[in-house]
Scaffold this active site. Structure first.
Site, PDB file in Angstrom:
ATOM      1  CG  ASP A   1      -1.628  -1.292   1.368  1.00  0.00           C
ATOM      2  OD1 ASP A   1      -2.206  -1.818   0.400  1.00  0.00           O
ATOM      3  OD2 ASP A   1      -2.090  -1.746   2.726  1.00  0.00           O
TER       4      ASP A   1
ATOM      5  CD  GLU B   1      -8.887  -3.325  -0.869  1.00  0.00           C
ATOM      6  OE1 GLU B   1      -9.299  -3.329  -0.036  1.00  0.00           O
ATOM      7  OE2 GLU B   1      -8.113  -4.129  -1.545  1.00  0.00           O
TER       8      GLU B   1
HETATM    9  O1  FUB Z   1      -3.366  -3.625   3.503  1.00  0.00           O
HETATM   10  C1  FUB Z   1      -4.568  -3.817   3.944  1.00  0.00           C
HETATM   11  C2  FUB Z   1      -5.420  -3.705   2.844  1.00  0.00           C
HETATM   12  O2  FUB Z   1      -5.509  -4.385   1.720  1.00  0.00           O
HETATM   13  C3  FUB Z   1      -5.369  -2.269   2.417  1.00  0.00           C
HETATM   14  O3  FUB Z   1      -6.049  -1.250   3.136  1.00  0.00           O
HETATM   15  C4  FUB Z   1      -6.124  -2.401   0.876  1.00  0.00           C
HETATM   16  O4  FUB Z   1      -5.913  -1.450   0.001  1.00  0.00           O
HETATM   17  C5  FUB Z   1      -5.362  -3.580   0.624  1.00  0.00           C
HETATM   18  O5  FUB Z   1      -4.288  -3.531  -0.123  1.00  0.00           O
END
Ligand code: FUB
Length: 323
Positions: A15, A222
């Site tokens: 991320d 997301e």
């Molecule tokens: O790293 C945890 C979660 O996985 C993140 O918040 C999302 O975007 C995905 O990458």
């Protein structure tokens, strides 16, 4: 430069939110902790507890781990899962925004402050009022305003906030209905509160119709990111189940945005998450995959590569393992 190697190998990182402060590139990743537990649809395998800030003197330079910048034990409201962060600078102070679960298991966004881009950061006692879900990304607009974009489906709990208030067991969204967008809210002067209640961003197709919930190749899942290029706002995000990084553009930081295409094809691993930043007139995509661990979803590593625009402002799709 075509740097597509893991940026660091001694810890697992994911991320990456890349920022340029004082001519140096800083990367704010999640810190994946290895374990032998099973994956689930709620992201229970992502059990991160702290943040390390990475930095590089330029795209050709070595990537340095500046050590622990914030740990869960020093954040009073957090119970677990410190996920994807971001950082911005205002008036010489650095503000680290991060999602985590509170003591009742609900995701909110917190903020921690430092005089240095690499921390240590001091967290506020409580999360930002009216914040929810995951994956904060901050736009520092040219006119001095700061906007937070955030949200994530499934484990990110976005569905639970679809009516504006929290519900533990939300109704399933019909595939023909409009998809949920990320939230956007302008930050107040103190950078620790919102100036307005977060509202959902709308992402439209080329006909001005909302992208449908069942359109998994294009709908928001997301990892929102916002950057500006030639005066236009570019909202980019992960499509989750189909594993693309896509983008949509608009004239207003609060949207609506019109879907324009794909930035990154699927990487090794389930999640895909990115940021886009400019350094010395070139643009770069920071992202992660699971190359280092041979494909274990919660043992990821951050990478970057150059990103190219076409003359009409569209972005050339990146194929992570060769075009
Ligand atoms: O790293 C945890 C979660 O996985 C993140 O918040 C999302 O975007 C995905 O990458």
């Amino acid at each position: 430069m075509e740097q597509r190697e893991p940026l660091v190998r001694h810890i697992f990182t994911a991320d990456p939110s890349a920022r340029v402060f004082d001519d140096r590139i800083y990367i704010y990743p999640s810190h994946d902790l290895p374990h032998d537990g099973e994956d689930d649809d709620e992201g229970g395998e992502y059990i991160m507890e702290d943040y390390h800030v990475l930095s590089m003197d330029g795209p050709e330079a070595e990537c340095v781990d500046n050590g622990e910048a914030l740990n869960m034990r020093d954040v009073p409201w957090v119970s677990r899962q410190m996920w994807a962060p971001d950082c911005v600078c205002r008036d010489g102070k650095y503000y680290l925004y991060f999602p985590a679960k509170d003591r009742s298991g609900v995701f909110h966004i917190g903020v921690a402050v430092s005089d240095s881009p690499v921390g240590p950061f001091k967290a506020e006692e409580d999360y930002i009022e009216n914040s929810m879900s995951i994956d904060p990304a901050i736009l520092a607009d040219d006119d001095g305003r700061f906007f937070m974009y955030n949200g994530g489906l499934w484990g990110g709990q976005l569905e639970r906030w679809q009516t504006g208030t929290y519900t533990e067991t939300p109704e399933e969204i019909d595939r023909e209905d409009a998809s949920l967008g990320p939230f956007v809210a302008e930050l107040a002067e103190d950078m620790k509160s919102f100036k307005e209640r977060p509202r959902m961003v709308r992402i439209l197709d080329g006909n001005g119709e909302p992208i449908k919930a069942g359109d998994e190749d294009r709908r928001f899942f997301e990892g929102p990111w916002m950057h500006k290029y030639n005066g236009l706002y570019y909202l980019s995000y992960s499509t989750g189940t189909t594993h693309y990084i896509c983008y949509a553009t608009g004239e207003d930081p609060r949207g609506p945005f019109t879907y324009r295409g794909r930035i990154l094809e699927p990487v090794i691993g389930w999640t895909t998450h990115h940021s886009i930043t400019e350094y010395h007139g070139k643009w770069y995509l920071f992202y992660h995959d699971c190359e280092l661990s041979g494909g274990i979803n919660h043992r990821r590593n951050v990478k970057f590569t150059e990103l190219h625009y076409n003359p009409d402002g569209t972005i050339q799709t990146i194929f992570p393992y060769g075009d």
